[in-house]
Design a protein around this motif. Sequence first.
Motif, PDB file in Angstrom:
ATOM      1  N   GLU A  71       0.848  -1.225  -0.145  1.00 18.78           N
ATOM      2  CA  GLU A  71       0.117   0.115   0.023  1.00 18.78           C
ATOM      3  C   GLU A  71       0.895   1.198   0.131  1.00 18.78           C
ATOM      4  O   GLU A  71       0.762   2.223  -0.573  1.00 18.78           O
ATOM      5  CB  GLU A  71      -0.839  -0.058   1.152  1.00 18.78           C
ATOM      6  N   TYR A  72       1.763   1.264   1.007  1.00 16.32           N
ATOM      7  CA  TYR A  72       2.684   2.198   0.928  1.00 16.32           C
ATOM      8  C   TYR A  72       3.560   2.741  -0.471  1.00 16.32           C
ATOM      9  O   TYR A  72       3.709   3.727  -0.949  1.00 16.32           O
ATOM     10  CB  TYR A  72       3.839   2.058   1.858  1.00 16.32           C
ATOM     11  N   ASP A  73       4.041   1.555  -1.034  1.00 15.16           N
ATOM     12  CA  ASP A  73       4.678   1.381  -2.365  1.00 15.16           C
ATOM     13  C   ASP A  73       3.503   2.232  -3.485  1.00 15.16           C
ATOM     14  O   ASP A  73       4.359   3.084  -4.129  1.00 15.16           O
ATOM     15  CB  ASP A  73       5.092   0.133  -2.789  1.00 15.16           C
ATOM     16  N   LYS A  74       2.548   1.821  -3.280  1.00 14.02           N
ATOM     17  CA  LYS A  74       1.460   2.354  -4.289  1.00 14.02           C
ATOM     18  C   LYS A  74       1.368   3.851  -4.211  1.00 14.02           C
ATOM     19  O   LYS A  74       1.466   4.534  -5.279  1.00 14.02           O
ATOM     20  CB  LYS A  74       0.052   1.468  -4.557  1.00 14.02           C
ATOM     21  N   ARG A  75       1.087   4.207  -3.212  1.00 14.18           N
ATOM     22  CA  ARG A  75       0.878   5.400  -2.706  1.00 14.18           C
ATOM     23  C   ARG A  75       2.090   6.327  -2.918  1.00 14.18           C
ATOM     24  O   ARG A  75       2.167   7.506  -3.534  1.00 14.18           O
ATOM     25  CB  ARG A  75       0.592   5.813  -1.351  1.00 14.18           C
ATOM     26  N   TYR A  76       3.460   5.792  -2.680  1.00 18.40           N
ATOM     27  CA  TYR A  76       4.656   6.681  -3.029  1.00 18.40           C
ATOM     28  C   TYR A  76       4.824   6.749  -4.535  1.00 18.40           C
ATOM     29  O   TYR A  76       5.178   7.779  -5.184  1.00 18.40           O
ATOM     30  CB  TYR A  76       5.814   5.897  -2.642  1.00 18.40           C
ATOM     31  N   TYR A  77       4.613   5.666  -5.168  1.00 17.66           N
ATOM     32  CA  TYR A  77       4.524   5.859  -6.799  1.00 17.66           C
ATOM     33  C   TYR A  77       3.627   6.805  -7.424  1.00 17.66           C
ATOM     34  O   TYR A  77       3.843   7.642  -8.144  1.00 17.66           O
ATOM     35  CB  TYR A  77       4.276   4.230  -7.338  1.00 17.66           C
ATOM     36  N   GLU A  78       2.281   6.736  -6.712  1.00 20.09           N
ATOM     37  CA  GLU A  78       1.323   7.849  -7.281  1.00 20.09           C
ATOM     38  C   GLU A  78       1.763   9.212  -6.908  1.00 20.09           C
ATOM     39  O   GLU A  78       1.738  10.157  -7.842  1.00 20.09           O
ATOM     40  CB  GLU A  78      -0.052   7.406  -6.598  1.00 20.09           C
ATOM     41  N   LYS A  79       2.379   9.285  -5.998  1.00 23.71           N
ATOM     42  CA  LYS A  79       2.846  10.619  -5.391  1.00 23.71           C
ATOM     43  C   LYS A  79       3.947  11.297  -6.348  1.00 23.71           C
ATOM     44  O   LYS A  79       4.263  12.399  -6.543  1.00 23.71           O
ATOM     45  CB  LYS A  79       3.136  10.855  -3.888  1.00 23.71           C
ATOM     46  N   ASN A  80       5.137  10.303  -6.655  1.00 22.42           N
ATOM     47  CA  ASN A  80       6.092  10.511  -7.281  1.00 22.42           C
ATOM     48  C   ASN A  80       6.209  10.246  -8.716  1.00 22.42           C
ATOM     49  O   ASN A  80       7.323  10.184  -9.284  1.00 22.42           O
ATOM     50  CB  ASN A  80       7.406  10.023  -6.375  1.00 22.42           C
ATOM     51  N   ARG A  81       5.166  10.061  -9.306  1.00 25.16           N
ATOM     52  CA  ARG A  81       4.909   9.544 -10.765  1.00 25.16           C
ATOM     53  C   ARG A  81       5.568  10.483 -11.740  1.00 25.16           C
ATOM     54  O   ARG A  81       6.484  10.174 -12.409  1.00 25.16           O
ATOM     55  CB  ARG A  81       3.470   9.244 -11.377  1.00 25.16           C
ATOM     56  N   LYS A  82       5.470  11.625 -11.432  1.00 21.26           N
ATOM     57  CA  LYS A  82       5.948  12.755 -12.338  1.00 21.26           C
ATOM     58  C   LYS A  82       7.542  12.650 -12.438  1.00 21.26           C
ATOM     59  O   LYS A  82       8.214  12.521 -13.224  1.00 21.26           O
ATOM     60  CB  LYS A  82       5.392  14.123 -12.028  1.00 21.26           C
TER      61      LYS A  82
END
Length: 134
Positions: A71-82
Motif C-alpha cells: 500500500e505504501y509503495d503504491k501511494r509513493y509511486y502515485e505521489k512521485n510518478r511525475k
Amino acid sequence: MKENQVLKKNRRGTQYIEENGEVIAKRCSGCGEMIELEHFSKSNAGLGGTVSKCRPCILEYNKKYSKKKPEYDKRYYEKNRKGTVAKKESDKRYYEKNKGKIIESRKRYYQENKERVLERAKESYLKNKREVNE
C-alpha cells in the motif's frame, strides 16, 4: 555479570557489556533485553559491529510491516510518478546523447570480466528455469 565484565553506555545511550575491551552483549532497541552479539545481524556502523535490533525483533517488525508495504509503495509511486517519468525521459536522453561511449564501456567491461558475466548469466538462467518449473 562476571568479574571482568563491565556494563557501559555509549554516547547514544545504548547499554552494552564489555569484557577485556571487547563488546560481548548489548541491549536490543526493539525488546530492551540485554543479548549476546551473535543474536544480532552484522553491520560495520553499529555498536559491536551489529545492528541495533536482535534478529527476532527484526523478524517481528518485517512481519508487521510487510502487509502495509504494498500500500505504501503504491501511494509513493502515485505521489512521485511525475518524478519517475521525468527520470526515465532524462535517462533516455542521456543514453541517446552518449550511446557510443556507453556501448564501448559495456564491451570493455564484458571483455575484462567475461567469466564473471557468463557465470552470472548462467545462474540467472538456472534460477528462472527453476521458477518456471515450480
